[in-house]
Write a protein that holds these residues in place. Sequence first.
Motif, short mmCIF file in Angstrom:
data_model
loop_
_atom_site.label_atom_id
_atom_site.label_comp_id
_atom_site.label_asym_id
_atom_site.label_seq_id
_atom_site.Cartn_x
_atom_site.Cartn_y
_atom_site.Cartn_z
N UNK A 127 0.83 -1.20 0.00
CA UNK A 127 0.00 0.00 0.00
C UNK A 127 0.87 1.26 0.00
N UNK A 128 0.47 2.22 -0.81
CA UNK A 128 1.15 3.51 -0.84
C UNK A 128 0.38 4.44 0.09
N UNK A 129 0.99 4.73 1.23
CA UNK A 129 0.37 5.63 2.20
C UNK A 129 0.61 7.09 1.83
N UNK A 130 1.79 7.36 1.25
CA UNK A 130 2.17 8.72 0.87
C UNK A 130 3.00 8.65 -0.41
N UNK A 131 2.50 9.22 -1.49
CA UNK A 131 3.22 9.21 -2.76
C UNK A 131 4.26 10.32 -2.85
N UNK A 132 4.13 11.33 -2.02
CA UNK A 132 5.06 12.46 -2.02
C UNK A 132 6.06 12.31 -0.88
N UNK A 133 7.29 12.79 -1.12
CA UNK A 133 8.37 12.61 -0.15
C UNK A 133 8.10 13.29 1.20
N UNK A 134 7.70 14.55 1.19
CA UNK A 134 7.56 15.30 2.45
C UNK A 134 6.54 14.66 3.41
N UNK A 135 5.33 14.30 2.95
CA UNK A 135 4.42 13.65 3.90
C UNK A 135 4.88 12.26 4.33
N UNK A 136 5.57 11.55 3.44
CA UNK A 136 6.10 10.24 3.81
C UNK A 136 7.17 10.40 4.89
N UNK A 137 8.03 11.38 4.73
CA UNK A 137 9.06 11.62 5.74
C UNK A 137 8.44 12.02 7.08
N UNK A 138 7.43 12.86 7.05
CA UNK A 138 6.76 13.27 8.30
C UNK A 138 6.12 12.07 8.98
N UNK A 139 5.50 11.19 8.20
CA UNK A 139 4.88 9.99 8.77
C UNK A 139 5.95 9.06 9.34
N UNK A 140 7.08 8.98 8.67
CA UNK A 140 8.20 8.15 9.15
C UNK A 140 8.71 8.66 10.48
N UNK A 141 8.90 9.98 10.57
CA UNK A 141 9.38 10.58 11.83
C UNK A 141 8.39 10.30 12.97
N UNK A 142 7.10 10.44 12.67
CA UNK A 142 6.08 10.19 13.70
C UNK A 142 6.09 8.72 14.12
N UNK A 143 6.22 7.81 13.15
CA UNK A 143 6.24 6.38 13.47
C UNK A 143 7.48 6.04 14.29
N UNK A 144 8.61 6.62 13.93
CA UNK A 144 9.83 6.35 14.70
C UNK A 144 9.70 6.83 16.14
N UNK A 145 9.04 7.96 16.34
CA UNK A 145 8.79 8.44 17.72
C UNK A 145 7.89 7.46 18.46
N UNK A 146 6.89 6.91 17.79
CA UNK A 146 6.02 5.89 18.41
C UNK A 146 6.82 4.65 18.78
N UNK A 147 7.70 4.24 17.89
CA UNK A 147 8.52 3.04 18.14
C UNK A 147 9.41 3.26 19.36
N UNK A 148 10.05 4.42 19.44
CA UNK A 148 10.90 4.71 20.59
C UNK A 148 10.07 4.74 21.88
N UNK A 149 8.91 5.36 21.83
CA UNK A 149 8.04 5.39 23.02
C UNK A 149 7.64 3.97 23.43
N UNK A 150 7.32 3.13 22.47
CA UNK A 150 6.97 1.74 22.77
C UNK A 150 8.15 1.03 23.42
N UNK A 151 9.34 1.18 22.83
CA UNK A 151 10.53 0.52 23.37
C UNK A 151 10.89 1.04 24.75
N UNK A 152 10.77 2.35 24.94
CA UNK A 152 11.09 2.94 26.24
C UNK A 152 10.09 2.50 27.31
N UNK A 153 8.87 2.20 26.90
CA UNK A 153 7.85 1.75 27.85
C UNK A 153 7.88 0.26 28.12
N UNK A 154 8.79 -0.44 27.46
CA UNK A 154 8.89 -1.89 27.61
C UNK A 154 9.33 -2.24 29.02
N UNK A 155 8.76 -3.29 29.56
CA UNK A 155 9.15 -3.83 30.86
C UNK A 155 9.62 -5.27 30.67
#
Length: 170
Positions: free
Chosen positions: A78-106
């Motif tokens: 699936x193509x979530x974002x065909x343009x670079x800028x919105x894809x990069x913004x979504x990537x940054x947001x997802x990476x922040x979610x991943x870090x928050x998930x990992x930091x919250x790991x017990x």
Amino acid sequence: MPDDLMLQHVRRFGRYNQWANRRLYDACGMLPAAEFSAPRPSFFGSIMATLNHILVGDSIWLGRFTGNPPPGVTRLDQILHAEFAPLRAAREAKDAEIIAFCDGMTDEKLNDTFSYANMRGERFTDPLFPPLMHFFNHQTHHRGQVHGLLSHAGVSPPELDMIYFMRVAA
């Protein structure tokens, strides 16, 4: 591996993932828009499509881990974002979610199981740690594909090996 080392490992991978994605997106940002989405001989057919697949896969797996599946994601290509800028913004947001998930790991969560359905609706219950390592390995695999595609597009791909991250992140 003792639990505290496993937690450190997971958290390091979350941060490595963000670092590697930023470096890769910085390189992709040097491409003209037409080159970013140009057809290339690769599994997903372009740099843009491969980066979208990584984001789709991350969204699906993180949704499985958290019990919050991503809305509207129906296909691995699936193509979530065909343009670079919105894809990069979504990537940054997802990476922040991943870090928050990992930091919250017990320790308890890391050693627990989780249940989910795959894209075909088949149900599974797995221990968390091996699929979490698959999650990070999947990202690395497809970043490597984009790395190679950048070479053919005339952009010098950045160093993405974890050892480089460890040298700058210490």
